[in-house]
Design an enzyme around this catalytic site. Structure first.
Site, PDB file in Angstrom:
ATOM      1  N   ASP A   1       0.798  -1.223   0.000  1.00 36.01           N
ATOM      2  CA  ASP A   1       0.000   0.000   0.000  1.00 36.01           C
ATOM      3  C   ASP A   1       0.832   1.275   0.000  1.00 36.01           C
ATOM      4  O   ASP A   1       0.486   2.245  -0.674  1.00 36.01           O
ATOM      5  CB  ASP A   1      -0.984  -0.004   1.187  1.00 36.01           C
TER       6      ASP A   1
ATOM      7  N   HIS B   1     -26.466   3.096  47.850  1.00 39.64           N
ATOM      8  CA  HIS B   1     -26.818   1.674  47.871  1.00 39.64           C
ATOM      9  C   HIS B   1     -28.288   1.480  47.489  1.00 39.64           C
ATOM     10  O   HIS B   1     -28.922   0.497  47.891  1.00 39.64           O
ATOM     11  CB  HIS B   1     -26.545   1.053  49.242  1.00 39.64           C
TER      12      HIS B   1
ATOM     13  N   SER C   1     -42.552   0.913  22.132  1.00 38.49           N
ATOM     14  CA  SER C   1     -42.647  -0.538  22.225  1.00 38.49           C
ATOM     15  C   SER C   1     -43.571  -1.033  21.136  1.00 38.49           C
ATOM     16  O   SER C   1     -44.577  -0.391  20.828  1.00 38.49           O
ATOM     17  CB  SER C   1     -43.182  -0.952  23.603  1.00 38.49           C
TER      18      SER C   1
ATOM     19  N   ASN D   1     -28.715   3.200  23.893  1.00 38.93           N
ATOM     20  CA  ASN D   1     -27.856   3.120  22.705  1.00 38.93           C
ATOM     21  C   ASN D   1     -26.468   3.663  23.009  1.00 38.93           C
ATOM     22  O   ASN D   1     -25.451   3.109  22.579  1.00 38.93           O
ATOM     23  CB  ASN D   1     -28.468   3.908  21.548  1.00 38.93           C
TER      24      ASN D   1
END
Length: 547
Positions: free
Chosen positions: A170, A249, A373, A387
């Site tokens: 290359d 917690h 949904s 995402n």
């Protein structure tokens, strides 16, 4: 029970209807043997169903199965590359969100930066008095060479790839490409063999990779990081006064403000951004094993280390004087680790915001036509933050391998880094996609003040901390134990807390202040911290304003 309960023939019929546009005549020329992969997978399906199943042997069903078998045999290979056939979703589904990285991190970008380095090196040779064979170029010749850089196009890159198909190398293909383009120029044609003079491929490649990273970071990645920090900073300052129940917690804890919790992420991200910006990109130009061997033999009177340093720094890259054949990539490891840490902080942010949405602290602004949904119409999923988190994980996986692998090379050189370096754009691409997803999610956020207030109204037990702390100050015995007895495992109300305070032996002023305290006002310095986050960030990053 019939086989159709797990994998019905009618479903196969339906599936094939979506494939009708395919040229069935071509498909029918391919025939599978009877004992084929479809039959095998069918048997596995029957076994995995945990049922004794039989296939209905209807003519329509058999035809449908045969069509699927034929299509599978004919169309699982020889597909042309497109957004639908790209193996990497960055080059397919998500191309529109990451394409601004392509001029820098693609093979086109690598070839272009190789061209830049080769031409700049020829120009540098023309400026060395001892290299008399390469005289100073005229302004016209310099302009011609610069034009090859500025006018580099996709057709030029494709021409380089055609040459590479013959050379199977290359970098050499770039050299031959430049010789072809310059062979008719009256001045440059005389010095064609000084293209790639005394260079090993890695001299060209390491500088090209450095330029790729430098430009991708400054042009694309850092600006989006800044946009992200600014967006979070604005949430922080806008909600500096908004009280919110903390959860340590997962349990109710001392109240804070929504703005202060967002300020934490803005500040953390800004510090890591500084680490990325301050990472020094290094380059070498010292020949086959880093000693300028060929240079010294050809021109023994030239101070080649000095020339190399001048050349590398002229490209905006810092010079590394001690190298084997390659630049050892230590800076890349540091850079990618810093990006990984930035991404880790953003994962923390994504998960916290996801949780706040789940608690109802944030609503999400809906968009007409958008579906949360496929079966539950009421849902508005926090898909942008999910995402983002997923892509940050993909990015960190790739960048982690780069940072761990690249600094290691056997003796003076091995090629394990060569193929790995071609994946830099993958890690940066998934990072960029994640940053944009988080930004898209932030835009949809809407603070739900009533939910924040309701949680605080039901959490009077959090005042146990300040009460027992004031009790300690004034010498009340066993303050912690008394508050533990009052609050632990018991329902605590405004009335029970106030009754407890009234019964304490405290100075009047201290008792009055405690009686004024509520979960909404017990936020310490959170408001000031959130309001001043922009100043803190600007101290970290200089005069740049984020909020």
């Amino acid at each position: 029970m019939e086989f159709g309960a797990c994998f019905s023939v009618s479903n196969v019929n339906q599936a094939t209807s979506y494939l009708n546009p395919i040229n069935i005549r071509h498909v029918q020329r391919s025939r599978d043997p009877p004992n084929d992969s479809f039959s095998t997978s069918t048997a596995l399906l029957r076994r995995d169903c945990g049922c004794k199943a039989t296939v209905k042997a209807t003519n329509s069903g058999i035809e449908a199965v045969e069509k699927v078998k034929q299509m599978s045999a004919a169309y699982h290979h020889n597909l042309e590359l497109s957004s639908l056939t790209a193996l990497c979703p960055l080059d397919g589904r998500y191309w529109g969100k990451v394409k601004e990285l392509a001029p820098f991190m693609s093979e086109y970008g690598l070839i272009h930066f190789r061209v830049i380095v080769e031409i700049k090196w020829l120009l540098k040779l023309s400026q060395i008095p001892e290299v008399t064979e390469v005289p100073s170029f005229s302004k016209e010749a310099q302009s011609y060479l610069q034009g090859l850089i500025d006018g580099f196009s996709m057709s030029d890159a494709l021409e380089v790839k055609k040459i590479e198909a013959v050379t199977n190398h290359d970098v050499k293909a770039v050299e031959y490409f430049l010789k072809q383009r310059c062979q008719l120029h009256p001045d440059i044609t005389k010095v064609l063999e000084f293209f790639h003079f005394a260079c090993t491929s890695e001299d060209i490649n390491n500088l090209a990779h450095g330029l790729m990273l430098k430009e991708a970071l400054s042009t694309v990645i850092l600006p989006v990081m800044d946009e992200l920090i600014t967006a979070i900073c604005k949430i922080a300052t806008a909600n500096a006064h908004m009280p919110m129940l903390s959860r340590t917690h997962g349990q109710p804890a001392s109240p804070t403000t929504l703005g202060k919790e967002m300020a934490i992420f803005a500040y953390r991200l800004s510090r890591e951004r500084r680490e990325i910006l301050q990472t020094e990109i290094l380059g070498k130009f010292a020949g086959a094993v880093g000693n300028y061997n060929a240079h010294v033999v050809a021109y023994p009177d030239v101070n080649w280390p000095k020339v190399a340093e001048e050349f590398v720094t002229s490209l905006g890259i810092s010079f590394n004087p001690y190298v084997p054949q390659i630049e050892p990539h230590d800076y890349m490891a540091k850079l990618f680790h810093s990006i990984i840490q930035f991404n880790n902080i953003l994962i923390d942010f994504d998960r916290d915001v996801w949780g706040y949405i789940s608690l109802g602290y944030f609503k999400q602004i809906t968009k007409d036509g958008e579906i949360g949904s496929s079966t539950m119409p009421h849902k508005v999923n926090p898909i942008d933050f999910e995402n983002s988190e997923g892509n940050l994980g993909m990015a960190n996986g790739g960048l982690s391998h780069l940072s761990l692998k690249l600094p290691i090379s056997r003796w003076q050189r091995d090629l394990t880094d060569s193929t790995v370096l071609r994946n830099m754009g993958v890690g940066l691409g998934h990072s960029l996609l994640a940053y944009k997803s988080s930004l898209q999610g932030i835009v949809k956020l809407q603070v739900n003040e009533s939910s924040l207030t309701e949680d605080l109204n039901h959490s009077w037990e959090v005042l146990a901390e300040p009460i027992q702390t004031v009790m300690r100050r004034y010498g009340v015995p066993e303050p912690y134990e008394k508050l533990k007895e009052l609050t632990r495992g018991r329902a605590v109300t405004k009335e029970s807390i106030r009754e407890f305070i009234k019964g304490l032996e405290l100075p009047t002023e201290a008792k009055t202040n405690l009686l004024k305290l509520t979960p909404h006002t017990y936020v310490g310095a959170a408001i000031e911290l959130a309001k001043n986050v922009d100043m803190a960030i600007n101290l970290v990053n200089g005069a740049k304003a984020f909020c």
